[in-house]
Design a protein around this motif. Sequence first.
Motif, PDB file in Angstrom:
ATOM      1  N   SER A  26      10.243 -39.032 -22.770  1.00 33.32           N
ATOM      2  CA  SER A  26      10.259 -40.081 -21.508  1.00 33.32           C
ATOM      3  C   SER A  26      12.123 -40.306 -21.554  1.00 33.32           C
ATOM      4  O   SER A  26      12.364 -41.147 -20.457  1.00 33.32           O
ATOM      5  CB  SER A  26       9.949 -41.200 -22.310  1.00 33.32           C
ATOM      6  N   ASN A  27      12.734 -39.853 -22.087  1.00 34.15           N
ATOM      7  CA  ASN A  27      14.352 -39.994 -22.092  1.00 34.15           C
ATOM      8  C   ASN A  27      15.005 -38.653 -21.756  1.00 34.15           C
ATOM      9  O   ASN A  27      16.253 -38.774 -21.407  1.00 34.15           O
ATOM     10  CB  ASN A  27      14.653 -40.878 -22.875  1.00 34.15           C
ATOM     11  N   VAL A  28      14.543 -37.549 -21.903  1.00 34.30           N
ATOM     12  CA  VAL A  28      15.359 -36.304 -21.872  1.00 34.30           C
ATOM     13  C   VAL A  28      16.031 -36.046 -20.568  1.00 34.30           C
ATOM     14  O   VAL A  28      15.269 -36.471 -19.483  1.00 34.30           O
ATOM     15  CB  VAL A  28      14.437 -35.176 -22.242  1.00 34.30           C
ATOM     16  N   ASP A  29      17.088 -35.676 -20.337  1.00 37.73           N
ATOM     17  CA  ASP A  29      17.760 -35.411 -19.063  1.00 37.73           C
ATOM     18  C   ASP A  29      17.585 -33.994 -18.736  1.00 37.73           C
ATOM     19  O   ASP A  29      17.623 -33.187 -19.401  1.00 37.73           O
ATOM     20  CB  ASP A  29      19.266 -35.344 -19.288  1.00 37.73           C
ATOM     21  N   THR A  30      16.844 -34.083 -17.424  1.00 33.61           N
ATOM     22  CA  THR A  30      16.456 -32.490 -16.898  1.00 33.61           C
ATOM     23  C   THR A  30      17.022 -32.499 -15.689  1.00 33.61           C
ATOM     24  O   THR A  30      16.563 -31.468 -14.780  1.00 33.61           O
ATOM     25  CB  THR A  30      14.693 -32.517 -16.610  1.00 33.61           C
ATOM     26  N   SER A  31      18.167 -32.883 -15.477  1.00 32.38           N
ATOM     27  CA  SER A  31      18.957 -32.945 -13.979  1.00 32.38           C
ATOM     28  C   SER A  31      19.106 -31.403 -13.685  1.00 32.38           C
ATOM     29  O   SER A  31      19.852 -31.134 -12.494  1.00 32.38           O
ATOM     30  CB  SER A  31      19.807 -33.968 -13.956  1.00 32.38           C
ATOM     31  N   LYS A  32      19.555 -30.696 -15.004  1.00 39.28           N
ATOM     32  CA  LYS A  32      20.154 -29.270 -14.576  1.00 39.28           C
ATOM     33  C   LYS A  32      19.063 -28.210 -14.879  1.00 39.28           C
ATOM     34  O   LYS A  32      19.697 -27.243 -15.130  1.00 39.28           O
ATOM     35  CB  LYS A  32      21.696 -29.345 -15.629  1.00 39.28           C
ATOM     36  N   VAL A  33      17.949 -28.746 -14.960  1.00 44.03           N
ATOM     37  CA  VAL A  33      16.888 -27.578 -15.131  1.00 44.03           C
ATOM     38  C   VAL A  33      17.162 -26.602 -13.863  1.00 44.03           C
ATOM     39  O   VAL A  33      16.912 -27.275 -12.920  1.00 44.03           O
ATOM     40  CB  VAL A  33      15.459 -28.151 -15.614  1.00 44.03           C
ATOM     41  N   ALA A  34      16.939 -25.442 -14.249  1.00 46.84           N
ATOM     42  CA  ALA A  34      17.191 -24.537 -13.076  1.00 46.84           C
ATOM     43  C   ALA A  34      15.938 -24.538 -12.240  1.00 46.84           C
ATOM     44  O   ALA A  34      14.684 -24.704 -12.581  1.00 46.84           O
ATOM     45  CB  ALA A  34      17.363 -22.838 -13.700  1.00 46.84           C
ATOM     46  N   ALA A  35      16.003 -24.353 -10.929  1.00 42.41           N
ATOM     47  CA  ALA A  35      15.137 -24.488 -10.052  1.00 42.41           C
ATOM     48  C   ALA A  35      13.659 -23.952 -10.326  1.00 42.41           C
ATOM     49  O   ALA A  35      12.598 -24.116 -10.220  1.00 42.41           O
ATOM     50  CB  ALA A  35      15.421 -24.403  -8.572  1.00 42.41           C
ATOM     51  N   ASP A  36      14.180 -22.485 -10.834  1.00 35.05           N
ATOM     52  CA  ASP A  36      12.912 -21.697 -11.189  1.00 35.05           C
ATOM     53  C   ASP A  36      12.281 -22.208 -12.544  1.00 35.05           C
ATOM     54  O   ASP A  36      11.118 -21.496 -12.902  1.00 35.05           O
ATOM     55  CB  ASP A  36      13.242 -20.185 -11.203  1.00 35.05           C
ATOM     56  N   MET A  37      12.662 -22.951 -13.179  1.00 42.23           N
ATOM     57  CA  MET A  37      12.080 -23.506 -14.347  1.00 42.23           C
ATOM     58  C   MET A  37      11.469 -25.062 -14.222  1.00 42.23           C
ATOM     59  O   MET A  37      10.734 -25.493 -14.983  1.00 42.23           O
ATOM     60  CB  MET A  37      13.040 -23.575 -15.478  1.00 42.23           C
ATOM     61  N   LYS A  38      11.686 -25.475 -12.944  1.00 40.02           N
ATOM     62  CA  LYS A  38      11.107 -26.874 -12.760  1.00 40.02           C
ATOM     63  C   LYS A  38       9.450 -26.537 -13.005  1.00 40.02           C
ATOM     64  O   LYS A  38       8.853 -27.915 -13.423  1.00 40.02           O
ATOM     65  CB  LYS A  38      11.323 -27.111 -11.415  1.00 40.02           C
ATOM     66  N   GLU A  41       8.699 -27.641 -16.685  1.00 45.21           N
ATOM     67  CA  GLU A  41       8.775 -29.026 -16.924  1.00 45.21           C
ATOM     68  C   GLU A  41       7.543 -29.739 -16.347  1.00 45.21           C
ATOM     69  O   GLU A  41       6.938 -30.514 -17.080  1.00 45.21           O
ATOM     70  CB  GLU A  41      10.073 -29.412 -16.269  1.00 45.21           C
ATOM     71  N   THR A  42       7.237 -29.576 -15.117  1.00 46.67           N
ATOM     72  CA  THR A  42       6.097 -30.152 -14.500  1.00 46.67           C
ATOM     73  C   THR A  42       4.677 -29.999 -15.498  1.00 46.67           C
ATOM     74  O   THR A  42       3.848 -31.093 -15.647  1.00 46.67           O
ATOM     75  CB  THR A  42       5.844 -29.794 -13.168  1.00 46.67           C
ATOM     76  N   GLY A  43       4.564 -28.586 -15.676  1.00 45.67           N
ATOM     77  CA  GLY A  43       3.376 -28.417 -16.540  1.00 45.67           C
ATOM     78  C   GLY A  43       3.349 -28.794 -17.750  1.00 45.67           C
ATOM     79  O   GLY A  43       2.096 -29.347 -18.169  1.00 45.67           O
ATOM     80  N   ILE A  44       4.427 -29.013 -18.563  1.00 47.91           N
ATOM     81  CA  ILE A  44       4.348 -29.598 -19.861  1.00 47.91           C
ATOM     82  C   ILE A  44       4.133 -31.027 -19.645  1.00 47.91           C
ATOM     83  O   ILE A  44       3.332 -31.704 -20.493  1.00 47.91           O
ATOM     84  CB  ILE A  44       5.634 -29.458 -20.480  1.00 47.91           C
ATOM     85  N   ARG A  45       4.663 -31.512 -18.693  1.00 54.49           N
ATOM     86  CA  ARG A  45       4.702 -33.116 -18.708  1.00 54.49           C
ATOM     87  C   ARG A  45       3.204 -33.537 -18.251  1.00 54.49           C
ATOM     88  O   ARG A  45       2.610 -34.321 -18.785  1.00 54.49           O
ATOM     89  CB  ARG A  45       5.605 -33.574 -17.720  1.00 54.49           C
ATOM     90  N   LEU A  69       8.617 -31.535 -27.559  1.00 54.06           N
ATOM     91  CA  LEU A  69       8.778 -30.827 -26.278  1.00 54.06           C
ATOM     92  C   LEU A  69       9.800 -31.490 -25.473  1.00 54.06           C
ATOM     93  O   LEU A  69      10.283 -30.846 -24.462  1.00 54.06           O
ATOM     94  CB  LEU A  69       7.397 -31.265 -25.284  1.00 54.06           C
ATOM     95  N   GLY A  70      10.126 -32.639 -25.812  1.00 56.03           N
ATOM     96  CA  GLY A  70      11.407 -33.303 -25.285  1.00 56.03           C
ATOM     97  C   GLY A  70      12.771 -32.436 -25.732  1.00 56.03           C
ATOM     98  O   GLY A  70      13.776 -32.089 -24.782  1.00 56.03           O
ATOM     99  N   GLY A  71      12.792 -31.825 -26.967  1.00 59.42           N
ATOM    100  CA  GLY A  71      13.713 -30.903 -27.415  1.00 59.42           C
ATOM    101  C   GLY A  71      13.767 -29.526 -26.648  1.00 59.42           C
ATOM    102  O   GLY A  71      14.617 -28.914 -26.155  1.00 59.42           O
TER     103      GLY A  71
END
Length: 137
Positions: A26-38, A41-45, A69-71
Amino acid sequence: SYQPGYQAPPPAAPAPAGPPASCNLSNVDTSKVAADMKGVETGIRHLFDTCAAAAPSKAREMADNSKRLGGLLWRLNAGEVSPRVAGHLKNLGAALSHNDIPGATAIQLKLTTDDWDECQGWLTALKRLLKLRGTFP
């Protein structure tokens, strides 16, 4: 006792900082996750949210899963995932986006077998969620 010619070993290189102790989904910063890894993130969430909604009695376990998973997402954001693991994670994201729980579980098993040292911090949570997700339609 002092020994002539003894040299103290050099100080160990500092370990990578790693995610902060309070980090979770709920609080992890994902602003710099590479586009090909988004997709990862979506699947795990989505997997987490689906399981959390279906199993309110597992609140404590879900809190641990969120932290683990936040880690993982923290590491994706920091670019601290090896190319091999990143490849598996992309496949995992694709499997999750198609609701392919058996396929996602096969990827989780491969990561457990081949990349445990890198992934041990979050694989337990992924395994729990996939197992839980496989129990409902």
